[in-house]
Design an enzyme around this catalytic site. Sequence first.
Site, PDB file in Angstrom:
ATOM      1  N   SER A 120     -10.641   0.909 -13.825  1.00 64.91           N
ATOM      2  CA  SER A 120     -10.784  -0.326 -14.578  1.00 64.91           C
ATOM      3  C   SER A 120     -12.076  -1.057 -14.195  1.00 64.91           C
ATOM      4  O   SER A 120     -13.165  -0.498 -14.329  1.00 64.91           O
ATOM      5  CB  SER A 120      -9.546  -1.201 -14.358  1.00 64.91           C
TER       6      SER A 120
ATOM      7  N   ASP B 200      -3.779   3.032 -23.547  1.00 67.15           N
ATOM      8  CA  ASP B 200      -4.258   1.972 -22.653  1.00 67.15           C
ATOM      9  C   ASP B 200      -4.329   0.669 -23.435  1.00 67.15           C
ATOM     10  O   ASP B 200      -5.138   0.531 -24.363  1.00 67.15           O
ATOM     11  CB  ASP B 200      -5.628   2.348 -22.100  1.00 67.15           C
TER      12      ASP B 200
ATOM     13  N   HIS C  96      -2.715   2.000 -18.926  1.00 67.36           N
ATOM     14  CA  HIS C  96      -3.879   1.616 -18.119  1.00 67.36           C
ATOM     15  C   HIS C  96      -3.649   1.925 -16.641  1.00 67.36           C
ATOM     16  O   HIS C  96      -4.550   2.416 -15.957  1.00 67.36           O
ATOM     17  CB  HIS C  96      -4.155   0.123 -18.304  1.00 67.36           C
TER      18      HIS C  96
END
Length: 361
Positions: free
Chosen positions: A176, A305, A334
């Site tokens: 991320s 995601d 995610h």
Amino acid sequence: MQILPMRRMVQIAMLRVLPLGTAGASYISFVAKAGRAGNVNGTTGGRKRYRRRRDFANKQATEVYCQRSQHGFKLNQGEHLMATITTKDGTQIYYKDWGKGQPVVFSHGWPLTADDWDGQMLFFGQHGYRVIAHDRRGHGRSSQTWDGNEMDTYADDLATLFEKLDLKDAIMVGHSTGGGEVARYLGRHGAKRVAKAVLISSVPPLMLKTEKNPGGLPISAFDSLRAALAANRPQFYKDITLPFYGYNRPGAKISEGIREHWWLQGMLGGVKAHYDCIKAFSETDFTEDLKKIDIPVLVMHGDDDQIVPIGAAGLMSAKILKKATLKVYPGFPHGMPTTNADQINADLLAFLKGAATTASA
């Protein structure tokens, strides 16, 4: 089950950071004795003994802690402190450094900590790698910074860690926001210390919708994140775990432990740093960084995601990178390094060993 008083819970928590020695041993002795059935809350004499032991331990701990603060925390044999580095602006960056072998350096996502990599650090440490992860400035156990909460400084902090530990032939892994940190580090500091990199559910090249990036998310989406954080950060951090791990999907098997672990990591950090980091991960354009990277990069992204949609992220990064391997995971969320650790770890290991392919999963 015995319910612990808040003060005693704090004292127990202090054992994680208090240098062990006379004062540390006093705390351990105090907590152990105070916890014995019938010696604390049952009698007046028990309460008095509790207070005497508490006051004695508090006094010794305070004296020793202050003395060692003035002398750089000189340690006695058998004592331990949290591992930190100090950046050029005085920020303390906490890190973990376990095992021996080729170093694998993990960069966590917003607003989490190095602990988010538990499933990977244990796995790769057991497979003969040296595993390293830090708490980004303003996150976790690192300094709660007011300034410097942007990608250039994040990358420079990471460079300081690389230099301090003299890391060579490292493999960088970012999830991320951490993927943005990896990209900016490589674009800003080069790959002389790095052999390979991995971007998992990562924010590059650019999350924000612009004329040149029509597939991105509108600024209103990130304004909503900032507003929710400022209004009620504890509740916001509970709510966001549902889409983060795909727990809002029909039939999802929800782990309250995983949700609480996410919340705890988030609440350890500073609200200003977390607020600023939303701008850092959403508005930073990593396109030029990706173009500069000439080492092999594995791009891993779930096609479900809900936090960093794959279209403007993983799929685009794989097109820009010179030596990309793209792996797309149908239905993965995610937070797939946690929810699908077995699959992610196996594919990471294959890439680290040089067996990755260019085909999508």
